[in-house]
Structure formats: structure tokens, C-alpha cells
Design an enzyme around this catalytic site. Structure first.
Site, PDB file in Angstrom:
ATOM      1  N   SER A  93       0.816  -1.219   0.000  1.00 43.62           N
ATOM      2  CA  SER A  93       0.000   0.000   0.000  1.00 43.62           C
ATOM      3  C   SER A  93       0.848   1.267   0.000  1.00 43.62           C
ATOM      4  O   SER A  93       0.413   2.306  -0.507  1.00 43.62           O
ATOM      5  CB  SER A  93      -0.948   0.010   1.202  1.00 43.62           C
ATOM      6  OG  SER A  93      -1.928  -0.982   1.077  1.00 43.62           O
TER       7      SER A  93
ATOM      8  N   THR B 172      -1.642   4.299   3.007  1.00 45.63           N
ATOM      9  CA  THR B 172      -2.269   5.030   1.901  1.00 45.63           C
ATOM     10  C   THR B 172      -2.468   6.509   2.210  1.00 45.63           C
ATOM     11  O   THR B 172      -2.023   7.367   1.427  1.00 45.63           O
ATOM     12  CB  THR B 172      -3.601   4.376   1.499  1.00 45.63           C
ATOM     13  OG1 THR B 172      -3.376   2.991   1.204  1.00 45.63           O
ATOM     14  CG2 THR B 172      -4.191   5.063   0.283  1.00 45.63           C
TER      15      THR B 172
ATOM     16  N   ASP C  36      -9.113  -4.137   2.403  1.00 50.36           N
ATOM     17  CA  ASP C  36      -7.815  -4.821   2.405  1.00 50.36           C
ATOM     18  C   ASP C  36      -7.684  -5.761   3.594  1.00 50.36           C
ATOM     19  O   ASP C  36      -7.197  -6.887   3.458  1.00 50.36           O
ATOM     20  CB  ASP C  36      -6.709  -3.762   2.430  1.00 50.36           C
ATOM     21  CG  ASP C  36      -5.329  -4.335   2.607  1.00 50.36           C
ATOM     22  OD1 ASP C  36      -4.839  -5.004   1.683  1.00 50.36           O
ATOM     23  OD2 ASP C  36      -4.719  -4.119   3.682  1.00 50.36           O
TER      24      ASP C  36
ATOM     25  N   HIS D  39      -6.855  -9.784   3.582  1.00 52.40           N
ATOM     26  CA  HIS D  39      -5.771 -10.469   4.291  1.00 52.40           C
ATOM     27  C   HIS D  39      -6.321 -11.592   5.170  1.00 52.40           C
ATOM     28  O   HIS D  39      -5.663 -12.620   5.345  1.00 52.40           O
ATOM     29  CB  HIS D  39      -4.999  -9.473   5.165  1.00 52.40           C
ATOM     30  CG  HIS D  39      -4.059  -8.597   4.398  1.00 52.40           C
ATOM     31  ND1 HIS D  39      -2.968  -9.085   3.710  1.00 52.40           N
ATOM     32  CD2 HIS D  39      -4.046  -7.244   4.210  1.00 52.40           C
ATOM     33  CE1 HIS D  39      -2.314  -8.087   3.133  1.00 52.40           C
ATOM     34  NE2 HIS D  39      -2.949  -6.954   3.425  1.00 52.40           N
TER      35      HIS D  39
ATOM     36  N   ASP E  47      -5.385   0.626  -4.727  1.00 54.19           N
ATOM     37  CA  ASP E  47      -3.929   0.612  -4.807  1.00 54.19           C
ATOM     38  C   ASP E  47      -3.418  -0.751  -5.263  1.00 54.19           C
ATOM     39  O   ASP E  47      -2.333  -0.860  -5.828  1.00 54.19           O
ATOM     40  CB  ASP E  47      -3.314   0.997  -3.464  1.00 54.19           C
ATOM     41  CG  ASP E  47      -3.948   0.274  -2.278  1.00 54.19           C
ATOM     42  OD1 ASP E  47      -4.923  -0.488  -2.475  1.00 54.19           O
ATOM     43  OD2 ASP E  47      -3.482   0.479  -1.143  1.00 54.19           O
TER      44      ASP E  47
END
Length: 355
Positions: A74, A127, A247, A251, A289
């Protein structure tokens, strides 16, 4: 008669060209961290209604690799989007030689526009940091907090209170923020009643709670709050909004986490699009991203809103990600791009002075 028709035709081309090259005034840059095409389609499949993303007028794709890795993180991905430069994984707002480079947000500030970020992570996370800071390592969040203080961004909202108040150097950066004219708020309710022209919203010690943990409508409501504040500047603004926890669901290989966070992010997209409908000269960009989890949708039942999914990794994948656009200049981003191209296009559309 022929001369008259030729005149009308030339006039038509003239107006079309002028419209297509219209200068943008405002940019709302929404990043779904880890949100690939399959994350969006999973949310579409589970939703009772069409997503706001489906209102977008153009779509393209961007390649996400970093300067030193086929699969970006990121920090490098955010820096490519914010600064138009590929860098090494883990690096914030610097090129691959560790030289600081200005972000589109910082260039907007130099051109007298208002600027802000709204995220569901810490405001010091990779980010948002890539738009506000310059550090060799994304883990240097106390140093990133100092950079945020120096950035003079008009609005920053998210988590990360501890990086400003419980620091190893003993400083309380909120005192310096207050001296610079920020209203400092620790809840959305108090921030929403703010009369301040500059808002520092630090709503959690680190990252915000997830939707499942009761975050509620913090992201769309904070997006609206930021727009209300930034749009007071007649010159325009730049706002970055991140759905950070898409995100985190990737994960964790947790499809419910991903869908909940993507649907929440889509609410913020709707707020941005509604603003663009009412304010000419506003460009909305929705992208990611990188993709996280290598999510695949194997099968499903649209009537029952069921999907069968599989993951190939608990980390990021290397696939290109979509870029959705809406509003003024939307068709300028509708092809296969490097992730670094977006910032360069924005500089041209804003008609900013070059770096």
C-alpha cells in the site's frame, strides 16, 4: 447554405473540444484498499440495490507493480497514485532513491486549494500517509504524524490518535494542531457540529472499528463533512477517501468482511457522486492501490444473494485494478494505464503549475 452548415459544424466541434478540456475544480479521489474487480462484484452480488459505483461513466484499469516488486504494497501503491512515481515497497512519498516527491494533494495546497483525507484506518497508515508525508518506512507512524502536522491539510479524519498524543518523544501534537487553527475532535458527533474551517478528526487510538464491530456510517458521513468544509474554498479542493478495511478483509480471507467494507465504501462513493451532480467541475475517481487475497468468485445465486468464493493468498496479488470515473473529465481516464498516470492526468485537468 454549405458555408452555414460548415460554420455550425466547426462551432459544434469547438464546443465539444472546450467541454472535453474543461478545467476541473474539485477532485474526490476514492481508494478502496485491496478492492479488485471481484471484490466489487461480490458486493454487487450480495447487495439489495445497485452499487453507486455502477453509476460511473467511464472505466479503465491500472497496473499496480512497484519499483522493486511485481506485487506492490500500500505504501508504494499509494505513492504511485498520489505522486505519479513508482517507488519501493514500504516507502512513503519518496522515489526509489529515497528522495521526497510532492503528492497531488500537496500540489493542490500549493495552488491555494483546500485539501483533506478521510479514512477508516489510522490517518498515519500507508495510503493516507502517501498523500501527506515523506518517510523511508511506512512503519514510522509517529514521524508520519509530524508530517501530517506540517502538511497543513485542511481536513484529516480517521483513527490514529495515539500517534499524536502517546508518542515516544513525549509531545502532544494536538496542542500544535490547535495552535494552527484546527478543531480537534474525537467523535464524529462532535466533529459534525464543528464551526472550524480546519478539522482534525481522530476517532480511534489506531485503526477504526470494522463495520461488523459497529463503525456505522462513519465513512460516508465523514466524507460529507469533509466536502462541506473543503467546498467553502471557491478555488476548489482535493479530497482523498479510503475504504481501508477492504484490504484487511482480504488479508483475513473473510468474504463477509470484504463485502461489508466494500458496501460501506460504496456509500461514500455515492456521497461523492451526489456532490459532483450538484457542483460542476468535480471529478470523482474510484480505484484501488492493489487487490488483496486473490479473490475468485466460483459460483453463486443472484436470487438468493449467495456467492461461492475462494482465495489464492492472504497477501496482495499482482493483477491490475479497475479505475471508475464520474463527472467532469471522467472520460480522460478510460483506458489501460500505469497507476502513475492518474496523477499526471489530474495535473493537466487541474491546469496546475508543474512541480
Amino acid at each position: 447554405m454549405k458555408k452555414f452548415l460548415l460554420f455550425i459544424l466547426l462551432l459544434s466541434f469547438s464546443f465539444t473540444g472546450a467541454y472535453s478540456e474543461q478545467k476541473i475544480k474539485n477532485v474526490i479521489f476514492l481508494i478502496g484498499d485491496g478492492m479488485g474487480l471481484n471484490q466489487v462484484y461480490a458486493a454487487m452480488s450480495k447487495s439489495d440495490n445497485k452499487l453507486n459505483i455502477e453509476r460511473c461513466q467511464s472505466i479503465g484499469f491500472s497496473k499496480t507493480y512497484s519499483a522493486d516488486n511485481y506485487t506492490t504494497d500500500s505504501a508504494a501503491g499509494g505513492t504511485a497514485l498520489s505522486s505519479g512515481t513508482k517507488t519501493n515497497n514500504g516507502v512513503i512519498g519518496m522515489n526509489s532513491d529515497s528522495v521526497a516527491i510532492p503528492s497531488i494533494l500537496q500540489i493542490a495546497k500549493q495552488n491555494k486549494l483546500s485539501t483533506g483525507i478521510v479514512v477508516t484506518s489510522s490517518v498515519t497508515h500507508a495510503t493516507p500517509a502517501s498523500f501527506l508525508a515523506h518517510q523511508i518506512n511506512r512503519k514510522m507512524e509517529e514521524e508520519i504524524a509530524l508530517d501530517i502536522l506540517a502538511s497543513d491539510a485542511d481536513v484529516f479524519i480517521g483513527g490514529g490518535k495515539d500517534f499524536f498524543t502517546k508518542r515516544k518523544d513525549g509531545k502532544d501534537l494536538t496542542k500544535e494542531l490547535a495552535q494552527k487553527g484546527y478543531g480537534i475532535y474525537y467523535t464524529l458527533e462532535s466533529a459534525s457540529n464543528s464551526k472550524s474551517k480546519k478539522i482534525a478528526g481522530l476517532f480511534a487510538p489506531n485503526g477504526m472499528p470494522s463495520i461488523k464491530e459497529g463503525r456505522g456510517n462513519m465513512l460516508p458521513q465523514s466524507t460529507q463533512l469533509a466536502l462541506n468544509t473543503l467546498s467553502q474554498n471557491k478555488k476548489g479542493f482535493f479530497l482523498m477517501v479510503e475504504g481501508s478495511q477492504i484490504d484487511w478483509g482480504g488479508h483475513a480471507n473473510d468474504i463477509d468482511y470484504i463485502v461489508n467494507e466494500t458496501l460501506d465504501f460504496d456509500k461514500a462513493v455515492g456521497v461523492a457522486m451526489d456532490f459532483a451532480d450538484k457542483h460542476k467541475g468535480t471529478l470523482v475517481i474510484v480505484t484501488a492501490d492493489h487487490e488483496t487475497g486473490g479473490l475468485s468468485i466460483m459460483n453463486g445465486n443472484k436470487a438468493k444473494k449467495e456467492i461461492q468464493t475462494a482465495f489464492t493468498t492472504t497477501n496482495h496479488s499482482s493483477v491490475p485494478v479497475p479505475i471508475y470515473t464520474y463527472g467532469t473529465g471522467a472520460k480522460k481516464i478510460s483506458t489501460f494505464l500505469e497507476n502513475t498516470d492518474i496523477e499526471k492526468i489530474l495535473l493537466k485537468l487541474y491546469k496546475f503549475r508543474q512541480k
